[in-house]
Scaffold this motif. Structure first.
Motif, PDB file in Angstrom:
ATOM      1  N   GLU A  77      42.459  15.273  29.576  1.00  0.00           N
ATOM      2  CA  GLU A  77      43.764  15.921  29.721  1.00  0.00           C
ATOM      3  C   GLU A  77      44.587  15.260  30.828  1.00  0.00           C
ATOM      4  OE1 GLU A  77      42.396  20.466  28.477  1.00  0.00           O
ATOM      5  OE2 GLU A  77      42.204  19.759  30.556  1.00  0.00           O
ATOM      6  N   PHE A  78      43.930  14.973  31.945  1.00  0.00           N
ATOM      7  CA  PHE A  78      44.633  14.391  33.088  1.00  0.00           C
ATOM      8  C   PHE A  78      45.088  12.967  32.783  1.00  0.00           C
ATOM      9  CE2 PHE A  78      44.855  12.279  37.240  1.00  0.00           C
ATOM     10  CZ  PHE A  78      45.688  13.168  37.916  1.00  0.00           C
ATOM     11  N   SER A  79      44.225  12.176  32.148  1.00  0.00           N
ATOM     12  CA  SER A  79      44.568  10.785  31.849  1.00  0.00           C
ATOM     13  C   SER A  79      45.691  10.691  30.821  1.00  0.00           C
ATOM     14  CB  SER A  79      43.338  10.015  31.357  1.00  0.00           C
ATOM     15  OG  SER A  79      42.849  10.555  30.141  1.00  0.00           O
ATOM     16  N   GLU A  80      45.701  11.610  29.856  1.00  0.00           N
ATOM     17  CA  GLU A  80      46.766  11.601  28.852  1.00  0.00           C
ATOM     18  C   GLU A  80      48.103  11.970  29.482  1.00  0.00           C
ATOM     19  OE1 GLU A  80      45.339  14.197  25.802  1.00  0.00           O
ATOM     20  OE2 GLU A  80      44.211  12.602  24.769  1.00  0.00           O
ATOM     21  N   GLU A  81      48.067  12.893  30.435  1.00  0.00           N
ATOM     22  CA  GLU A  81      49.293  13.268  31.157  1.00  0.00           C
ATOM     23  C   GLU A  81      49.789  12.083  31.998  1.00  0.00           C
ATOM     24  OE1 GLU A  81      50.221  16.240  34.816  1.00  0.00           O
ATOM     25  OE2 GLU A  81      49.204  17.157  33.092  1.00  0.00           O
ATOM     26  N   TRP A  82      48.869  11.418  32.673  1.00  0.00           N
ATOM     27  CA  TRP A  82      49.206  10.230  33.475  1.00  0.00           C
ATOM     28  C   TRP A  82      49.787   9.133  32.596  1.00  0.00           C
ATOM     29  CZ3 TRP A  82      46.850   5.362  32.911  1.00  0.00           C
ATOM     30  CH2 TRP A  82      47.143   4.426  33.900  1.00  0.00           C
ATOM     31  N   LEU A  83      49.172   8.930  31.439  1.00  0.00           N
ATOM     32  CA  LEU A  83      49.610   7.893  30.512  1.00  0.00           C
ATOM     33  C   LEU A  83      51.031   8.165  30.026  1.00  0.00           C
ATOM     34  CD1 LEU A  83      48.648   5.370  28.941  1.00  0.00           C
ATOM     35  CD2 LEU A  83      47.861   6.903  27.143  1.00  0.00           C
ATOM     36  N   ASP A  84      51.298   9.422  29.687  1.00  0.00           N
ATOM     37  CA  ASP A  84      52.610   9.787  29.149  1.00  0.00           C
ATOM     38  C   ASP A  84      53.711   9.703  30.208  1.00  0.00           C
ATOM     39  OD1 ASP A  84      54.064  10.793  26.800  1.00  0.00           O
ATOM     40  OD2 ASP A  84      54.426  12.540  28.054  1.00  0.00           O
ATOM     41  N   LYS A  85      53.407  10.098  31.432  1.00  0.00           N
ATOM     42  CA  LYS A  85      54.427  10.135  32.491  1.00  0.00           C
ATOM     43  C   LYS A  85      54.673   8.786  33.147  1.00  0.00           C
ATOM     44  CE  LYS A  85      54.056  14.963  33.975  1.00  0.00           C
ATOM     45  NZ  LYS A  85      53.690  15.867  35.104  1.00  0.00           N
ATOM     46  N   PHE A  86      53.603   8.016  33.341  1.00  0.00           N
ATOM     47  CA  PHE A  86      53.730   6.819  34.160  1.00  0.00           C
ATOM     48  C   PHE A  86      53.650   5.497  33.396  1.00  0.00           C
ATOM     49  CE2 PHE A  86      52.187  10.155  36.973  1.00  0.00           C
ATOM     50  CZ  PHE A  86      53.112  10.072  38.004  1.00  0.00           C
ATOM     51  N   LYS A  87      53.000   5.468  32.246  1.00  0.00           N
ATOM     52  CA  LYS A  87      52.842   4.206  31.550  1.00  0.00           C
ATOM     53  C   LYS A  87      53.734   4.067  30.323  1.00  0.00           C
ATOM     54  CE  LYS A  87      50.374   2.289  34.446  1.00  0.00           C
ATOM     55  NZ  LYS A  87      50.949   1.165  35.201  1.00  0.00           N
ATOM     56  N   ARG A  88      53.881   5.124  29.572  1.00  0.00           N
ATOM     57  CA  ARG A  88      54.718   5.035  28.372  1.00  0.00           C
ATOM     58  C   ARG A  88      56.134   4.534  28.692  1.00  0.00           C
ATOM     59  NH1 ARG A  88      54.866   7.409  23.127  1.00  0.00           N
ATOM     60  NH2 ARG A  88      53.133   8.811  23.539  1.00  0.00           N
ATOM     61  N   PRO A  89      56.778   5.034  29.781  1.00  0.00           N
ATOM     62  CA  PRO A  89      58.142   4.569  30.064  1.00  0.00           C
ATOM     63  C   PRO A  89      58.216   3.157  30.635  1.00  0.00           C
ATOM     64  CG  PRO A  89      57.659   6.695  31.130  1.00  0.00           C
ATOM     65  CD  PRO A  89      56.362   6.101  30.721  1.00  0.00           C
ATOM     66  N   SER A  90      57.106   2.626  31.148  1.00  0.00           N
ATOM     67  CA  SER A  90      57.183   1.368  31.911  1.00  0.00           C
ATOM     68  C   SER A  90      56.576   0.149  31.226  1.00  0.00           C
ATOM     69  CB  SER A  90      56.513   1.550  33.281  1.00  0.00           C
ATOM     70  OG  SER A  90      55.143   1.882  33.135  1.00  0.00           O
ATOM     71  N   ILE A 115      42.035   0.775  34.520  1.00  0.00           N
ATOM     72  CA  ILE A 115      42.713   2.001  34.074  1.00  0.00           C
ATOM     73  C   ILE A 115      42.058   3.237  34.680  1.00  0.00           C
ATOM     74  CG2 ILE A 115      43.166   3.450  32.051  1.00  0.00           C
ATOM     75  CD1 ILE A 115      43.519   0.800  30.467  1.00  0.00           C
ATOM     76  N   ALA A 116      40.723   3.308  34.662  1.00  0.00           N
ATOM     77  CA  ALA A 116      40.014   4.452  35.241  1.00  0.00           C
ATOM     78  C   ALA A 116      40.327   4.583  36.724  1.00  0.00           C
ATOM     79  CB  ALA A 116      38.510   4.296  35.025  1.00  0.00           C
ATOM     80  N   LYS A 117      40.363   3.468  37.412  1.00  0.00           N
ATOM     81  CA  LYS A 117      40.660   3.477  38.851  1.00  0.00           C
ATOM     82  C   LYS A 117      42.081   3.979  39.107  1.00  0.00           C
ATOM     83  CE  LYS A 117      40.452   0.506  42.948  1.00  0.00           C
ATOM     84  NZ  LYS A 117      40.170  -0.871  43.446  1.00  0.00           N
ATOM     85  N   ALA A 118      43.045   3.540  38.289  1.00  0.00           N
ATOM     86  CA  ALA A 118      44.442   3.956  38.456  1.00  0.00           C
ATOM     87  C   ALA A 118      44.628   5.449  38.175  1.00  0.00           C
ATOM     88  CB  ALA A 118      45.334   3.131  37.531  1.00  0.00           C
ATOM     89  N   VAL A 119      43.970   5.942  37.133  1.00  0.00           N
ATOM     90  CA  VAL A 119      44.066   7.367  36.790  1.00  0.00           C
ATOM     91  C   VAL A 119      43.542   8.225  37.935  1.00  0.00           C
ATOM     92  CG1 VAL A 119      43.172   9.184  35.276  1.00  0.00           C
ATOM     93  CG2 VAL A 119      43.958   7.028  34.295  1.00  0.00           C
TER      94      VAL A 119
END
Length: 362
Positions: free
Chosen positions: A68-81, A136-140
């Motif tokens: 749940e946390f990684s998907e939220e991180w992915l959507d907020k921080f990686k999808r736009p960039s 990726i794991a480290k960044a999350v």
């Protein structure tokens, strides 16, 4: 009749302000937040409401899983960039692999041992994939530290174990190369494979190539663009990622005679008459799939190579024919010669023997 005077509006009294301590930084410094109200009672009520909201949020965060946390991180921080292709093939794909192992573990309960168990057992995946998963794991989890969900990153101290030994890309022999080229000339979907085999083009460059990019008189193929996927999942044409990918490729008489004789029903060289950009994945799963199946039926002894390995074959046959490695590197759009040597040139002991002039040794 005298004009009625409008009553003056009373000025609103300024709101009162009060500051409360709502937490502490990792080094012990108090975090203060301002609350406003018409009186102390209203300010106190807002502060209590904030506390209750924060308490409920903290309880929710306490049980949030890595997935749940990684998907939220992915959507907020990686999808736009990042580009849609990078988002899908790098981040989403590697998080999916991670989540099969640790996805259901709450972030606050995730330990270094849990993570080491994953990265210490990567013998079945490539070194490149293992490194991407690690980053990726480290960044999350670093983000979890930043928002004070956890106090330290459990990835610290994790070591990537021995990964799967990388396999050399396959390439056609000289005889196979000629058989496939001749077969492609007669096949409905042969233009794409021929552009990889005879010009060393990448798939995105093949899908973007237009007839106007080929100068049959000067015998030059101009590579100026490639296809990619936009944020809506549609194929679009853009400039290549690197300056080295923008290049002019010399083409021979065989290339000019075959492609020059074609009736240009479409703007694109591999088009079907609709003048629509060919989606690279659709091309692989439809056109190229038909081509490979038909090739295997006629020549079952020939290696079953993917589209990128056709490009490898271009580099290999040129190298074995004596084309200088720096020329191959330039034609293929590499940033340096080492990439060409390491990835695209496939030598064996006999190739090496043929390149050594023993008579000149002292």
């Amino acid at each position: 009749m005298p004009e009625r005077l409008k009553p003056k509006k009373k000025k609103a009294k300024p709101l009162k302000q009060a500051k409360y301590t709502i937490g502490y930084t990792p080094d012990g410094k108090a975090i203060r937040k301002s609350f406003y109200g018409r009186n102390n009672k209203e300010i106190e009520a807002k502060y209590r409401a904030y506390q209750q909201e924060k308490f409920e949020e903290d309880r929710k965060q306490e049980f949030i899983t890595f997935k749940e946390f990684s998907e939220e991180w992915l959507d907020k921080f990686k999808r736009p960039s990042v580009s849609p292709v990078t988002y899908r093939s790098t981040y989403k794909a590697n998080l999916k692999t991670l989540n099969t192992s640790i996805g259901d573990i709450p972030v606050i309960k995730l330990t270094t041992n849990d993570l080491q168990a994953i990265f210490g057992s990567v013998s079945d995946i490539s070194k490149s994939k293992a490194q991407k998963m690690f980053i990726i794991a480290k960044a999350v989890l670093e983000h979890a530290v930043t928002i004070n969900l956890i106090t330290h990153n459990p990835m610290k101290g994790v070591v990537v174990g021995k990964t799967r030994k990388s396999e050399n890309k396959q390439a056609y022999t000289g005889e196979e190369y000629r058989q496939v080229v001749e077969f492609a000339k007669t096949h409905k979907y042969g233009n794409g494979p021929l552009l990889a085999l005879m010009a060393g083009l990448r798939l995105g460059e093949i899908c973007a190539l237009q007839w106007s990019d080929i100068d049959f008189y000067k015998k030059i193929l101009h590579v100026r663009k490639a296809t990619t996927i936009d944020n809506h999942g549609r194929s679009i044409i853009k400039e290549p990622k690197t300056a080295c990918s923008i290049r002019d490729i010399p083409i021979n008489d065989e290339f000019c005679q075959f492609f020059g004789a074609q009736i240009q029903l479409d703007t694109f060289v591999i088009g079907n008459g609709s003048n629509i950009i060919m989606d690279s994945m659709n091309y692989i799963h439809r056109n190229f799939k038909y081509f490979k199946n038909d090739l295997q039926k006629k020549y079952p002894h020939i290696q079953n190579l993917n589209m990128h390995e056709l490009r490898h074959s271009f580099g290999t046959v040129h190298y074995k024919a004596g084309t200088p490695i720096d020329v191959i590197s330039t034609i293929m759009g590499h940033s340096n010669i080492e990439i060409t040597k390491k990835i695209y040139v496939h030598d064996n002991v006999e190739d090496a023997r043929n390149r050594i002039d023993f008579s000149k040794l002292p």
